[in-house]
Design a protein around this motif. Sequence first.
Motif, PDB file in Angstrom:
ATOM      1  N   LYS A 266      -3.338   1.190 -11.939  1.00 56.04           N
ATOM      2  CA  LYS A 266      -2.765  -0.072 -11.437  1.00 56.04           C
ATOM      3  C   LYS A 266      -1.244  -0.067 -11.605  1.00 56.04           C
ATOM      4  N   LEU A 269       0.556   1.882  -8.907  1.00 57.21           N
ATOM      5  CA  LEU A 269       0.749   1.079  -7.693  1.00 57.21           C
ATOM      6  C   LEU A 269       1.916   0.107  -7.866  1.00 57.21           C
ATOM      7  N   ALA A 273       5.548   0.141  -5.688  1.00 56.59           N
ATOM      8  CA  ALA A 273       6.067  -1.026  -4.976  1.00 56.59           C
ATOM      9  C   ALA A 273       7.416  -1.484  -5.533  1.00 56.59           C
ATOM     10  N   ALA A 274       7.683  -1.180  -6.795  1.00 59.74           N
ATOM     11  CA  ALA A 274       8.873  -1.747  -7.444  1.00 59.74           C
ATOM     12  C   ALA A 274      10.091  -0.842  -7.370  1.00 59.74           C
TER      13      ALA A 274
ATOM     14  N   ALA B  11      -2.019  -9.156  -9.712  1.00 55.42           N
ATOM     15  CA  ALA B  11      -2.562  -7.798  -9.707  1.00 55.42           C
ATOM     16  C   ALA B  11      -3.545  -7.576  -8.565  1.00 55.42           C
ATOM     17  N   SER B  12      -4.169  -8.660  -8.107  1.00 54.30           N
ATOM     18  CA  SER B  12      -5.140  -8.490  -7.018  1.00 54.30           C
ATOM     19  C   SER B  12      -4.451  -8.075  -5.722  1.00 54.30           C
ATOM     20  N   MET B  14      -2.022  -5.824  -5.676  1.00 62.31           N
ATOM     21  CA  MET B  14      -1.512  -4.461  -5.832  1.00 62.31           C
ATOM     22  C   MET B  14      -2.628  -3.484  -5.513  1.00 62.31           C
ATOM     23  N   LYS B  15      -2.607  -3.048  -4.265  1.00 62.41           N
ATOM     24  CA  LYS B  15      -3.677  -2.165  -3.804  1.00 62.41           C
ATOM     25  C   LYS B  15      -3.085  -0.858  -3.341  1.00 62.41           C
ATOM     26  N   ALA B  16      -3.895   0.186  -3.401  1.00 58.99           N
ATOM     27  CA  ALA B  16      -3.443   1.464  -2.865  1.00 58.99           C
ATOM     28  C   ALA B  16      -3.192   1.278  -1.375  1.00 58.99           C
ATOM     29  N   SER B  17      -2.030   1.719  -0.909  1.00 62.45           N
ATOM     30  CA  SER B  17      -1.715   1.655   0.502  1.00 62.45           C
ATOM     31  C   SER B  17      -2.494   2.741   1.225  1.00 62.45           C
ATOM     32  N   ARG B  20      -0.246   5.399   2.426  1.00 65.76           N
ATOM     33  CA  ARG B  20       0.305   6.339   1.446  1.00 65.76           C
ATOM     34  C   ARG B  20      -0.773   7.312   0.990  1.00 65.76           C
ATOM     35  N   GLN B 104      14.707   0.299  -2.949  1.00 65.35           N
ATOM     36  CA  GLN B 104      13.374  -0.269  -3.202  1.00 65.35           C
ATOM     37  C   GLN B 104      13.446  -1.250  -4.363  1.00 65.35           C
ATOM     38  N   TYR B 128       9.269  -3.093   7.311  1.00 67.17           N
ATOM     39  CA  TYR B 128       9.168  -1.988   6.354  1.00 67.17           C
ATOM     40  C   TYR B 128       8.011  -2.243   5.390  1.00 67.17           C
ATOM     41  N   GLY B 133       5.208  -4.399   0.123  1.00 66.94           N
ATOM     42  CA  GLY B 133       4.683  -3.984  -1.183  1.00 66.94           C
ATOM     43  C   GLY B 133       5.470  -4.609  -2.325  1.00 66.94           C
ATOM     44  N   ALA B 134       6.791  -4.574  -2.211  1.00 59.34           N
ATOM     45  CA  ALA B 134       7.628  -5.140  -3.278  1.00 59.34           C
ATOM     46  C   ALA B 134       7.415  -6.648  -3.396  1.00 59.34           C
ATOM     47  N   ALA B 137       4.058  -8.542  -5.045  1.00 60.06           N
ATOM     48  CA  ALA B 137       3.886  -8.781  -6.479  1.00 60.06           C
ATOM     49  C   ALA B 137       4.200 -10.220  -6.852  1.00 60.06           C
TER      50      ALA B 137
END
Lengths: 401, 401
Positions: A266, A269, A273-274, B11-12, B14-17, B20, B104, B128, B133-134, B137
């Motif tokens: 986790k 990921l 993203a950060a 956290a829910s 934050m998933k694998a892209s 990617r 980023q 983008y 992703g950023a 969060a």
Amino acid sequence: MKWEQVFASRASRMKASEIRELLKLLDQPDILSFAGGIPDPALFPTAAFQSAIADILSGPRAEAALQYSVSEGYKPLRDWIAGQMARIGVPCDADNILITSGSQQALDYLGKLFLSPRDTALVGWPTYLGALGAFNAYEPEYDRLDPHTNRTAADYADTAAAKGGRVKFAYMSVDFANPTGETLDAATRHGMLQLAQDLDIAIIEDAAYQSLRFDGDAVPPILALEIAQKGSIEAARTLYCGSFSKSLAPGLRVGWICGAREVIGKLVLMKQAADLHTSTLNQMAIADVAVLMFEGHVAKIRAAYRARRDAMLAALTTHMPAGITWTRPEGGMFIWITLPVGMDGADLLARSLQSQKVAFVPGSAFFADGSGRNTIRLSFSRADEATIGEGIKRLGILLRS
Amino acid sequence: MKWEQVFASRASRMKASEIRELLKLLDQPDILSFAGGIPDPALFPTAAFQSAIADILSGPRAEAALQYSVSEGYKPLRDWIAGQMARIGVPCDADNILITSGSQQALDYLGKLFLSPRDTALVGWPTYLGALGAFNAYEPEYDRLDPHTNRTAADYADTAAAKGGRVKFAYMSVDFANPTGETLDAATRHGMLQLAQDLDIAIIEDAAYQSLRFDGDAVPPILALEIAQKGSIEAARTLYCGSFSKSLAPGLRVGWICGAREVIGKLVLMKQAADLHTSTLNQMAIADVAVLMFEGHVAKIRAAYRARRDAMLAALTTHMPAGITWTRPEGGMFIWITLPVGMDGADLLARSLQSQKVAFVPGSAFFADGSGRNTIRLSFSRADEATIGEGIKRLGILLRS
């Protein structure tokens, strides 16, 4: 533009730290400073970094060193760290390691992973100022983690619920902690683990100073004690934060988190993203220097800091008046002074700067509730023994006056 | 331990892209890949970095290079960036610049500064992927920023209010954007600025590809247009995000945010709490190499990428069947293909990998709502002209079959 109207609610908790503002003023040549808690740059393995980076940038790794890389970190570095973790009782592999941009980033990411607004973080009174700063962005409440009281898990849980959230983790700096210099003994670590299990929360084990033990026996990390109980890191609730900032060099910003794969996955990921990843070149340089000389180098800096600690403890014994007590750290960079009740560390600093030209950090900055006014933190990491003797002598004069 | 129970609600998200994960599979020698959007490492100024770092670590800056440093960043680097910003119409000084660990991190920090849960971020459809992703969060809602519709500020504001928050910023990649390759013209930039003023929100101007213009006239940054209107960067609502990742090297992780001091000051506090500072050594190395050769080096990489763009555009003209359209970027790394409605980019990729061994990125990943299924992104940055010709030819065969 009225920026406050568009900032997130968390922005109201991002304030200039009085202590950090203060530290800027103390960096003057005529001040004997025990304030900053940073390594002595004369002890950096500069030649080894120079050689490692020259090798990386002139060889087959050059393109990779300057290119984007994976968020989890440079595999040879993760392998080396896993080997080190195994030596201190934490058998694991590279998949249990996330490389972070210093252990400060580890604390930020763990705050981000666990804390919703009004959740509670358990922290020491005092605790590492930078941990409070990192966690504050996620708008938690704090409750006092005190191994020496008999507060029950139910009591902590009820207190957190009354504040509108739940306890999410207990944060502990375990070895020669910043600011107190104290080390949690094994029984206390077991007690903290039991409390975390009763509360069903994570433990954030901050081991930034772990490699700087001067004497006494090493205490196993909480993560090691937990693995010994449960058989595997995958069953552990402890997340161990390590750093190369105190052992090799802070300016390269390389640290790590070690824990169960589910959590590390986790966090990978989150890091993607950060900030995508920690500098590839710096990870390679740290890995090469660590492989080459980690043990020998930390032995050298331990010897240097030990002599400074000894000088400070000896000077305190000689010069402190009655009614003042201090910790006797087995490593690290800090000694914590408790002044008589009613004396104020911030007032003392103002007087000390004026009459004695000696600097230190008032202790209340390290308390989540701003208490602890009769405490101060001294660092022995940046001064030579003669300066330490002179500075403590002057502090003694001030305290007797 | 049931980690989901102690994770923060964010956290829910934050998933694998998928994309990617997909990219990892595409990194095989027999695949002609137009998928990754990363620089060609053969174009890195490796020797210049080697020389700069050798100089830094063997000279009077060595100790500082490896030591903790200030959160705002290395002053000579901020000065150099301020000079560059002035050249593109943004008069400012070092206090208007925060050094970040890549752009980023700039996006992460700006999301963190502005977004409370349920606030709305205006983004392009597509935009983008890493910006989404950023921002994710911080649990925002997204609304579609489309310069070609006549939605009013009131309409955007009402939509955001219905979702439980307010609009906080408009995010735009302005030059040769990832993924479309398109550049916002000056009229559109003025329109976006007006919209932001009507909504009283910030603008996040992502200029990561700004230095990679091959032809056509440069369009002033939104921040420059705003300063021209208002007289000073201190009155501007635009926050400009720059990067050395496309011009010098991404592996060192150095970017910046340029904006009003009030915002930069808040971001400095955020960075201090989150990771203290960006690697001191890397900032020095970037500063030295930039001073030495920035203009000459980017001229060289522009020439290389321009030839690849030209090869890809020519091949598309030759090989694409009717009904397929594409962008004609004036710089950057990307061409955006629109397939006939009903055709699915992800299906096309699966068939392409199987029968043609050509890789690209399905476009829907770049849409906050998962739409845009009949689009794909091609990158020309990593392949030579012959490979580009062959790959586009194969793609044409597939699309005609």
